[in-house]
Design an enzyme around this catalytic site. Sequence first.
Site, short mmCIF file in Angstrom:
data_model
loop_
_atom_site.label_atom_id
_atom_site.label_comp_id
_atom_site.label_asym_id
_atom_site.label_seq_id
_atom_site.Cartn_x
_atom_site.Cartn_y
_atom_site.Cartn_z
N GLY A 145 -8.72 23.13 75.40
CA GLY A 145 -8.74 21.75 75.87
C GLY A 145 -8.07 21.49 77.20
O GLY A 145 -8.47 20.60 77.94
N GLU B 95 -0.71 20.96 77.94
CA GLU B 95 -1.59 20.52 76.84
C GLU B 95 -2.57 19.46 77.35
O GLU B 95 -2.26 18.72 78.28
CB GLU B 95 -0.73 19.88 75.73
N ASP B 96 -3.72 19.38 76.69
CA ASP B 96 -4.66 18.30 77.01
C ASP B 96 -4.18 16.98 76.42
O ASP B 96 -4.18 15.94 77.07
CB ASP B 96 -6.08 18.64 76.50
N ASP C 114 -1.46 14.52 70.03
CA ASP C 114 -1.97 13.54 69.08
C ASP C 114 -0.98 13.48 67.91
O ASP C 114 0.01 12.75 67.97
CB ASP C 114 -3.37 13.99 68.66
N LYS D 178 -0.65 10.21 72.47
CA LYS D 178 -0.86 9.08 71.56
C LYS D 178 0.49 8.78 70.91
O LYS D 178 0.82 9.37 69.87
CB LYS D 178 -1.91 9.42 70.50
N PHE E 211 -10.19 8.41 69.14
CA PHE E 211 -10.65 9.75 69.51
C PHE E 211 -11.24 9.72 70.92
O PHE E 211 -11.99 8.82 71.26
CB PHE E 211 -11.72 10.22 68.51
N VAL E 212 -10.85 10.70 71.73
CA VAL E 212 -11.31 10.74 73.13
C VAL E 212 -12.00 12.06 73.45
O VAL E 212 -11.68 13.09 72.85
CB VAL E 212 -10.15 10.49 74.13
N ARG F 246 -16.71 18.71 77.08
CA ARG F 246 -15.50 19.03 77.85
C ARG F 246 -15.77 18.84 79.34
O ARG F 246 -14.86 18.65 80.12
CB ARG F 246 -15.07 20.48 77.62
#
Length: 187
Positions: free
Chosen positions: A48, A103-104, A107, A135, A156-157, A169
Site C-alpha cells: 500500500g 505506511e499508507d 486504521d 483514522k 474505506f478509502v 492503487r
Amino acid sequence: MNTIKIDKYTFAEFISADKIAQRISELGEQITTDYKDKTPIVIGVLNGSVIFFSDLIREIKCDVEIDFLRISSYEKAMESSGVIKVHKDLNSEIEGRHIIIVEDIVDSGLSVRFLKAKLEKSNPASLKVASLLLKPTEAQIDFPIDYTGFEIPPAFVIGYGLDYNQKFRNLKSIYSLVLDENGKEES
Ligand code: IMP
C-alpha cells in the site's frame, strides 16, 4: 462530484492529487530538517505505501537508504483479518540506525503496532512512523504517528496506493466510500 462505481459501491474523490503532493512536500521538508545530519533507512510497507513512499523519499533532501517489508492483514476486501503475516522481511541491518517506517494508512493500528514491536527488537537508534493517512477514531495505538499526511474519518478509502481487492492503487487521487452496496449513505 467526481465519483467512481466499483461493484455496487460508490466512491467519491476525497483528497486530490494536488493536495496530496502539497502535503508530501511539507512532510519531506519536516523530515529533512529532523534528519539533516543522519542517514535514515526509510522502510516502505508493501504494497500500500509504494506510491506515497516513492513520492516522499524524493521530497527528502538528505541522504537516505531504503528497504521494504511486506505484510498483510486484509483477507477480505474491506476488513482486516486481525492476523499479520510477514511475506518479505528487511534486507538491511537496522541495529544502531535511524529508521522511518512508511505506511499508507493507520486504521486499526494493528499493523503499525506489530511493525514497531518487530523492529524495536533489533535495537535501532531511533524509530519513527510516517503515514499518509490516519483514522484517529479507529487507531488503537499508545504512541504518536510522527509524520501524518491527513487525519480522515473512518470510511474505506482507495487510490494512491490503497486498494480494493488489490485494484485501484493506481488512481492519482484518494477516493472514499460514500454509498454501500444497497445505495445507503456511509456514515
Ligand atoms: P491497520 O488496520 O491499521 O492494521 O491497517 C492495515 C492495512 O490495511 C493498511 O496498511 C492498509 O494497507 C489496509 N487498510 C486499512 N484501511 C484501509 C482502507 O480504508 N482502504 C484500503 N486499505 C486499508
